[in-house]
Design an enzyme around this catalytic site. Structure first.
Site, mmCIF file in Angstrom:
data_model
loop_
_atom_site.group_PDB
_atom_site.id
_atom_site.type_symbol
_atom_site.label_atom_id
_atom_site.label_comp_id
_atom_site.label_asym_id
_atom_site.label_seq_id
_atom_site.Cartn_x
_atom_site.Cartn_y
_atom_site.Cartn_z
ATOM 1 C CE1 TYR A 55 -2.979 -3.058 0.294
ATOM 2 C CE2 TYR A 55 -3.332 -2.579 2.613
ATOM 3 C CZ TYR A 55 -3.574 -3.362 1.504
ATOM 4 O OH TYR A 55 -4.409 -4.446 1.608
ATOM 5 C CG HIS A 121 -0.955 -8.646 -0.174
ATOM 6 N ND1 HIS A 121 -0.552 -7.338 -0.150
ATOM 7 C CD2 HIS A 121 -2.281 -8.597 -0.413
ATOM 8 C CE1 HIS A 121 -1.588 -6.550 -0.379
ATOM 9 N NE2 HIS A 121 -2.649 -7.296 -0.544
ATOM 10 C CB SER A 200 -14.103 -4.782 -0.588
ATOM 11 O OG SER A 200 -12.883 -4.221 -1.003
ATOM 12 N N PRO A 201 -16.167 -4.809 2.546
ATOM 13 C CG PRO A 201 -16.406 -4.112 4.768
ATOM 14 C CD PRO A 201 -15.375 -4.296 3.689
ATOM 15 C CG LEU A 202 -18.814 -0.617 3.493
ATOM 16 C CD1 LEU A 202 -18.456 0.805 3.889
ATOM 17 C CD2 LEU A 202 -20.110 -1.044 4.151
ATOM 18 N NE ARG A 204 -13.220 -4.088 -4.969
ATOM 19 C CZ ARG A 204 -11.979 -4.257 -4.497
ATOM 20 N NH1 ARG A 204 -11.273 -3.212 -4.138
ATOM 21 N NH2 ARG A 204 -11.454 -5.467 -4.399
ATOM 22 C CG PHE A 206 -22.954 -1.303 -5.380
ATOM 23 C CD1 PHE A 206 -23.601 -0.602 -6.384
ATOM 24 C CD2 PHE A 206 -23.584 -2.421 -4.839
ATOM 25 C CE1 PHE A 206 -24.854 -1.006 -6.844
ATOM 26 C CE2 PHE A 206 -24.824 -2.833 -5.287
ATOM 27 C CZ PHE A 206 -25.460 -2.127 -6.285
#
Length: 333
Positions: A55, A121, A200-202, A204, A206
């Protein structure tokens, strides 16, 4: 904040994924804004922070090391190896000597003597998973790493790795619109006693009802521009799922983002979602999602509304899909 078990650790039920403070979603926030967000997360009860050598090509670990060092005793710190930036390019390298080199560099940037949870990773398919895990096991024995994790691997690869050294956590994408974990890895994790960390539970953004026009709203270097679900035709179809989703959120008396997090938390005590955000407002909103309780009927309605059969477009493009090892659903004819 609720708490959940993560191997030998007790962590907040929601963790903070720190990638977008330095990487992948366009221009990062100013350092002072990123620092404020990390400290607000800590004050809000979040004790699980997730970063990686990749990152910002080390910048994210440096940020966390600088800001969280005074609070190191209060947190469980996770980072990742095996995918780094080399001469400005992303490189997957799972050779034992490379992973040990990655660890030394991460320890220095994080300003700590030990990493609590250290993930591979990506599985470098040129290197047997047993060799890569063997190197991480060496780091545990040397006291540089407390526990081992895997990211974006299949149930078979998880089993092979776990036979070499106990795996504490498997991290992969999991949300209403990304359900590949339900094919085999969730079951394998439960059989082996491995926690599942859902990134990414949301979906990304959306599922937050804030991203209505990716073409207009996303920066040129935002990674979502390379994801098929965000292409105009697919995204237009996916947006058709939101009105009913928003109705369910209203009935549950929560925001769309909180509904997405509550759905994941309801899927099992062994699932720990890690969300990412750049704003204090969204941080506060997401943290409150841990308090939302969904009944079985609501979970079932959400399952039926947004799933692999109703979402338009695959998760990744072909090139990215080749780099990961997760199970995939058959592509509809």
């Amino acid at each position: 904040m609720q708490h959940r078990r993560l191997g030998p650790f007790t962590v907040s039920a929601l963790g903070l994924g720190c990638m977008n403070l330095s990487h992948a979603y366009g221009t990062p926030p100013a350092p002072e804004a990123a620092e404020a967000l990390l400290l607000r997360a800590l004050d809000s009860g979040i004790t699980f922070f997730d970063t990686a050598a990749l990152y910002g090509f080390g910048a994210n670990e440096t940020l966390l090391g600088r800001v969280l060092k005074p609070h190191r005793h209060r947190i469980v710190l996770a980072s990742k190896c095996g995918m780094t930036g080399v001469n400005g390019k992303r490189v997957i390298d799972g050779r034992p000597q490379s992973l040990k080199r990655d660890c030394e560099a991460s320890l220095a940037r994080l300003q700590t003597d030990v990493i609590d949870l250290y993930y591979l990773h990506r599985w470098d398919k040129q290197v047997p998973i047993e060799d890569s895990i063997g190197a991480l096991a060496d780091l545990v024995r040397e006291g540089k790493v407390r526990s081992i994790g895997l990211s974006e691997v299949s149930a078979l690869t998880l089993r092979r790795a776990h036979a070499v050294h106990p795996v504490t956590a498997l991290q992969s994408e999991y949300s209403l619109w990304t359900r590949e974990a339900e094919i085999a890895t969730l079951a394998a994790c439960r059989e082996l006693g491995v926690a599942f960390v859902a990134f990414s539970p949301l979906a990304r953004a959306f599922l937050t009802d804030t991203l209505h026009d990716p073409e207009a709203q996303l920066e040129a270097k935002d990674i979502r521009r390379q994801m098929p679900r965000f292409e105009p035709a697919n995204y237009a179809k996916n947006l058709e799922l939101l009105p009913e989703y928003l109705r369910i959120a209203a009935e549950a008396r929560c925001t769309p983002a909180q509904l997405a997090l509550a759905w994941l938390l309801a899927k099992g005590e062994d699932i720990i979602p890690i969300f990412g955000t750049r704003t204090l407002e969204h941080l506060d909103e997401n943290v409150a999602g841990a308090d939302v309780q969904l009944d079985r009927k609501t979970v079932e309605r959400l399952d039926a509304l947004i799933n692999q059969q109703t979402v338009s477009g695959p998760r990744y493009n072909t090139a990215t899909q080749l780099e990961i090892d997760t199970e995939t659903f058959p592509i509809a004819a």
